[in-house]
Every structure is written in structure tokens, then in C-alpha cells.
Design an enzyme around this catalytic site. Structure first.
Site, PDB file in Angstrom:
ATOM      1  N   ASN A 190       0.847  -1.188   0.000  1.00  0.00           N
ATOM      2  CA  ASN A 190       0.000   0.000   0.000  1.00  0.00           C
ATOM      3  C   ASN A 190       0.886   1.242   0.000  1.00  0.00           C
ATOM      4  O   ASN A 190       1.896   1.291   0.705  1.00  0.00           O
ATOM      5  CB  ASN A 190      -0.863  -0.068   1.263  1.00  0.00           C
ATOM      6  CG  ASN A 190      -1.583   1.208   1.565  1.00  0.00           C
ATOM      7  OD1 ASN A 190      -0.992   2.115   2.141  1.00  0.00           O
ATOM      8  ND2 ASN A 190      -2.813   1.304   1.153  1.00  0.00           N
ATOM      9  N   ASP A 191       0.521   2.253  -0.762  1.00  0.00           N
ATOM     10  CA  ASP A 191       1.408   3.415  -0.909  1.00  0.00           C
ATOM     11  C   ASP A 191       1.633   4.171   0.399  1.00  0.00           C
ATOM     12  O   ASP A 191       2.746   4.654   0.658  1.00  0.00           O
ATOM     13  CB  ASP A 191       0.955   4.343  -2.037  1.00  0.00           C
ATOM     14  CG  ASP A 191      -0.490   4.801  -1.892  1.00  0.00           C
ATOM     15  OD1 ASP A 191      -1.141   4.384  -0.922  1.00  0.00           O
ATOM     16  OD2 ASP A 191      -0.949   5.561  -2.753  1.00  0.00           O
TER      17      ASP A 191
END
Lengths: 397, 397
Positions: A190-191
């Protein structure tokens, strides 16, 4: 010394050298509690593997006993190339680092679509990682590992995307799709988690064991360090913040549920309200709304203020639940400045459980996509180091 | 084997014996990976210190080599007495355990006040711990440690109460006040944390590393295990749930802030609404309101339903943030059954981030004050074990 102890020692010493950038063997022993003899043995192995190298010591003193110049150890930058990518709304941002973490090249590309089929997005990434490598006359397959941050719900250890706004399908083994398309190891997360990794590795999280990073872009993300580790939850979808509910049966969110924080603070949420107020069906850019609010337009101010207060309420809940040392508000977009306002931080302080002790520090860290990509590269660096050490364990025993 | 390794080995082996209740030395070695020789050395020390004892083995087989009967090890119950106390609204509940965890006595007393000066409450506790010990013809000072659970915001490692509804002052070193008054070591924690310890030690949390316990009494509490450890936050006030906000500028809470979950689900919150609706200034007991709701009274139903939906929203936020394996809803009060309703659990499922994977299990565990006190005793047991091992380290090296 058992095999496990030696592996553990290699990991600790490599990490310590990375942390200090340059350090003498004797200081390694002091910092880690590992005996001088073992430090000598293990660093010899790491030198032989080419993961570290010797450099003249910083210290002006000379080794007392023999009058030799002092020698420091450092990570050998040339040992591995690693890359990091942030895939966001219509942009891929890429950086290339050496094994020591020095940035060798970067590359940014605008995409012509919002949503992709997985193979297609993998193809885009493969092309642009190749472009990145060519910038220093290398090729894609010279890269030992690529970290990739993507918005959505990602089970990082499995490289599995439960859902991402960038992919046209749910439940994609996107990590595997990427490593097949690129022919190099890919580490997907996930960023917002990778922004937290970047803060921990290069940024304001250095030296903090427990902190929260909240990211604001088109959505609201969170990355969470607990006890020096990224917290991922038990099903690979922990630390979700943007879709926590701030209002029972509240505003409709893009996710289909009601009352999510994002449905009050994201750009589309502000514009939805602005459109109702103005009757303007085409809408305005969010910057215009924020400018109107600053200039004292009552409706614009009401829209923007509520977003700030909802955001403060969500953050106060995180403080109540986690009691962190530090909250880092990270994001590149200047249009989120209304969420970074002093009133918002005051509202957080007013809504947390009151004890006679200072509230956690809230700091604002504005940075660009390349810094997010550096977080992805730092994640790859960790994984490439682990892989290199595992290989040593296999053949060195 | 270094001193640290030996200390670590003692801790691991004592914990393993406690976990299995009875176990043979050879199985200890298998389960822990500690060599048989070291197991023999360390268990001999633990036997000499009187912390464990030998009992005839369960196994019908005999030791092959010499034909002797097999021997198991177990914790020596007589080694230490430990006690646990839950201090709640007008009740002190106490249990006395032996070092193996067997319950030897219990005692419950109704208090005639809601709020106490710290010394006064410590005096009450000292009296009743003495009564507890007398039940088995021992005295208070025979007890090696007392765990105490109290509502409020407690910095457990420091025994410091930031705030408790039971104390008339904030910022009390209540752990020290208690150990001075009782002349025995006291281990103080937030009561919901100790319910989590009880669930982990004796209850539904056994074998789970990451779970949330939510308690419902006059307030709403939370205890949180992350990676097999109670999560306490960095300022000693983490895992606060009852005062997370579920409504911006919402209902006034007893804490003075607005929109806290407690201000929607606690007894007083329901009765506040019921009083407005009925015009009845004396109010009714909450049981009457719940009965009316069940019998179909529209206003009563509206009050109770909203509480349930707010509670579900708060729990769904915890799931989004933590992604736990398991949520245990614990509490003794039958009047909380509206919060344990199937509709509430359905509403949680509908409000969490939707992935194609089963949502975390939500289980309901109703139990009485004595079980909370057992949690406090389990916390004391951990601390008394640690103290005993530390003492061994001091004199055995």
C-alpha cells in the site's frame, strides 16, 4: 555460534552499518553487544560477499597498537541496484538507488488512463523501469528488486491486491503479475505504508518506534509503525483510515459505504458540496474553492471548515486508540493545506483524552511523488538485503 | 551459555511449563528448541528454587533405558500466593490464586461510595485483601503480589493513574499508594486491559496473538493484544475506545467532550434520552427502557437502536484500523444485550472495508466481576514470576 546466531548477527551488523553509514568494527561491537571476535568474522563474510566495503576511517587518530590508519565499514553501493515506484492517479514516479541508498536516477511519466487491466499496468511499469535503468546505462534486469506502492488494500507479504482504484479487477495477485512482466523481484505494498517506510528510513520518523503517517492525496491513507515494525493487521488490510466512519449514515463515499472520512475530506467530497451550493454542474477545481474560502466566502468557508473538523476528529480518534509519539501528516498537494491548518491541530488536541502530559507531536511533511517512490525503494532495499543474507546462509551455512 | 541466555531460558521454560500445566523434560526441549542438557540444568535450578515440582508422568510408558516411571514437571502451586482485585463502581471483587493459577478463595464487597480519596480506597482494599487471605488461614502479607484493575486512564508500568472515575484526584501514583498501604507488591492497570489478560490467559483469547477485547459496563473499555503483548501506547494511555468520537459536536459526555462513543451507548446516555422523551425527571432504570424497546415501544426502540448502531460504527472503525483476528465483547451486564445483538454484529460487517475474505470473528463473552479479578490476578502472576526469576538471576548469576 549456531547457524541461527550467525544469520542473526549478519542481519544486525548489516543493519547497523547501514544506519551509521560509516562505522569502525570496534564501534559495531560496542553498539550491538556482539563480541569483537564475532564482528571480525561476520564482517569478513560480508566483505567477501561484496555487501560491504572498507573505507579510510573518519577518525584522525590512528590505531594505537600498530599505528595503522583506522578503517571504517560501509555498505557497498555497487552491490545491488534497487528501484522504487509509486503508481498514483495518472502518474508513475520512479527512483533508482544503489545498495547504500544513494539516488542514481529518477523518472516520472504521466499515464493516459485512470484504471488499468493488471497486465497492461505491469507493461507500463516494465517499460518505464527500463527507461529508468537506461538513464545510467544499465538495464531493467540489472535491478535486484523493485518496491511498488499502490493505492488500495494490499496484502503486502502475499503481493495481493484486494482492491485498488487503479485496477479494473478485485483480488489480483499483482505482485506476481509485476514480477513476471519485469523479470525481477517485486515487493508490493500500500502506498501509505511506503510513505511510512520513507519517513522511518529517510525522514521525520527516524529514531521513532511508534508513529503514524497520514497521507492526503485524492484519498486519505495511513501507515503505522508499532514497535519499529509496519503494522499490517491479520488479514493484510490493517491500518485503514480513510474509510473509518466519522458520521453514522453520513455522506456517500466512493467505496459505496456511508460516513467514511474520505467522503468528507477528499477533493471530490468538497467539490460535491461546492456544486450543490453554486448550482454549477461543471464544478470548479478544488483550488478555486479553497481560494474562495480564504477570501471569506461564507459557503466555501463552511465546506472547507467542516472538512478540517472531520479530519481533526478522525486524527483525534487515532491518538486515543494508539497514543503515538508522533503523527506525520504527509502529502504533496498544496491544496490540502486547509487540513494542515493550526485550527485542525488545535481541534485534535481538544478532542483527545486529556491527561496532564503533552499531546503527541503533530508534524507536517510536504513532499513530492519522488519521495513516495523513495519509500518504495527503501522497502525494496530491505527485501534485497534479506534475500542477500538468506543466500549467504544457504551457501555459507 | 551467557547470563542473559540462562535468564531467557528460565523465562521460556517456566512459561512453557505453565502453558502445558504438566510436561516432561524431553517435551520441553522439543517445544522450545532449548537443548536437553540446558533443559536439565535450568529445570534443576527452578526445582531448587521451589518454583516447579516433579509429579508422576501422565504417560503410561516407562523411561525405556532404565525402566523408571516417567516424570512430569509442573508449576509448584505453593510457591507463591497471588491475588487480583477489580475495583468498579461500588464493588471490589477479589480472588486468591496459588502460583499454578488455581483459585483458592474469592471475596466481594459492596462499597458505600462512588468516589474515594486515594488513601481511603487503598485502606478499603487492604482490609478486604486481609479478609480474602484469612479465608484460607493466611494473611495479607503472605501474598507475593496483587494485581489491581481500575477504570480510567492508567499508565501501568508506572502504576500511575492519570484519571479514574473512582478517585477524587487526577495524577495519582496509586500503585505506590496501594503497595504502601498493603505492604505487598501491587501491579495496577486499566481494568479493560486486565480483562484482555484474563481472556488471553484463561479465556477466548488463548492461542490468539492479535485481538481486541471491548468491555461494556458503566463505561466502554478496550484492551488490545498486538503480537502477543498488551498494547499500551507511548504515554501510557493507549487503546482508549469509549472516548473516541462518533459524532462531530455530538452528545455531551461525562468527560466534558462531545460526541464520545460512551455518550451514546452508556447507561446514562440511554436514560438521558429516555427522560427527555417521557418527561419523567426521576428517570427509570435502564432495564425498563430495554424492556419497553423489546415490547415494541417506538421511542424506546429508537433510543436503543441508535446506541447499537453507534456501537457497531465504533467497532467497525476498530476493525478497519487494526484488522484483528478476533473481537471479544466482554461484560457481565445483561442489560448490554442490545449491544450484543445480531443486528449490531451485522452492522459491523456492513461498515468495514469489504474484501473477499471472512471478516474477523466477533464473539460475546459474558462473565462476572470475579473473572475480571482473575485477569488482575493473572497480571500479578506474570509479575511475581518475573520477580522470582530476577531474584534467581541476582543470586544464581
Amino acid at each position: 555460534m549456531s547457524v541461527n546466531q550467525r544469520e542473526f548477527g549478519r542481519r544486525v551488523l548489516l543493519g547497523e552499518i547501514r544506519k551509521h553509514r560509516r562505522i569502525a568494527r570496534i564501534n559495531l561491537a560496542d553498539h550491538t553487544g556482539i563480541s569483537r571476535a564475532t564482528v571480525t568474522t561476520i564482517t569478513a563474510e560480508l566483505l567477501r560477499e561484496g555487501l560491504i566495503e572498507e573505507v579510510p576511517g573518519d577518525s584522525p587518530e590512528r590505531d594505537g597498537k600498530r599505528g595503522r590508519p583506522t578503517v571504517d565499514l560501509r555498505i557497498r553501493g555497487a552491490a545491488h541496484l534497487v528501484a522504487g515506484a509509486k503508481i498514483s492517479n495518472r502518474t508513475i514516479s520512479l527512483v533508482l538507488l544503489d545498495f547504500e541508498g544513494n539516488q542514481l536516477a529518477d523518472h516520472e511519466v504521466i499515464l493516459d488512463q485512470n484504471v488499468f487491466e493488471a497486465q497492461e499496468l505491469a507493461g507500463e511499469l516494465a517499460t518505464h523501469v527500463e527507461v529508468l535503468a537506461r538513464k545510467i546505462d544499465r538495464q531493467r534486469t540489472d535491478i535486484s528488486g523493485l518496491g511498488v506502492g499502490i493505492a488500495g488494500i494490499v496484502d503486502a507479504p502475499r503481493g495481493f491486491v484486494h482492491w485498488s482504484p487503479l485496477l479494473d479487477q478485485r483480488n489480483v495477485e499483482f505482485g506476481r503479475v509485476l514480477s513476471d512482466a519485469l523479470s525481477i523481484p517485486v515487493y508490493l505494498d500500500n502506498d501509505a505504508n511506503l510513505v511510512a517506510v520513507a519517513e522511518k528510513t529517510f525522514g521525520l520518523g527516524q529514531g521513532h518506534s511508534d508513529f503514524i503517517v497520514v497521507t492526503i492525496e485524492s484519498g486519505v491513507g495511513m501507515g503505522l509503525y508499532i514497535g519499529d515494525e509496519i503494522y499490517r493487521g491479520t488479514r493484510g488490510c490493517g491500518a485503514e483510515f480513510g474509510h473509518t466512519k466519522v458520521q453514522l449514515d453520513g455522506a456517500l463515499c466512493r467505496c459505496g459505504q456511508r460516513g467514511c472520512l474520505e467522503a468528507y475530506v477528499a477533493d471530490y467530497a468538497l467539490l460535491r458540496e461546492a456544486m450543490i451550493a453554486s448550482g454549477d454542474k461543471d464544478g470548479r477545481p478544488v483550488e478555486a474553492l479553497l481560494r474562495d474560502a480564504q477570501e471569506g466566502d461564507a459557503v466555501a468557508k463552511s465546506i472547507v471548515d467542516r472538512a478540517g473538523r472531520m479530519f481533526a476528529m478522525g486524527l483525534a480518534n487515532l491518538v486515543n486508540i494508539f497514543d503515538p509519539e508522533l503523527i506525520i501528516l504527509a502529502g504533496e498537494q498544496m491544496q490540502a493545506s486547509h487540513l494542515y491548518a493550526e485550527e485542525v491541530i488545535e481541534a485534535i488536541r481538544a478532542s483527545i483524552v486529556q491527561i496532564d502530559k503533552a499531546p503527541p507531536e503533530v508534524v507536517i511533511h510536504k513532499w513530492g511523488n519522488l519521495m513516495w517512490a523513495r519509500g518504495a525503494a527503501a522497502y525494496a532495499l530491505d527485501n534485497v538485503s534479506e534475500a542477500a543474507l538468506a543466500e549467504m546462509a544457504d551457501h555459507a551455512g
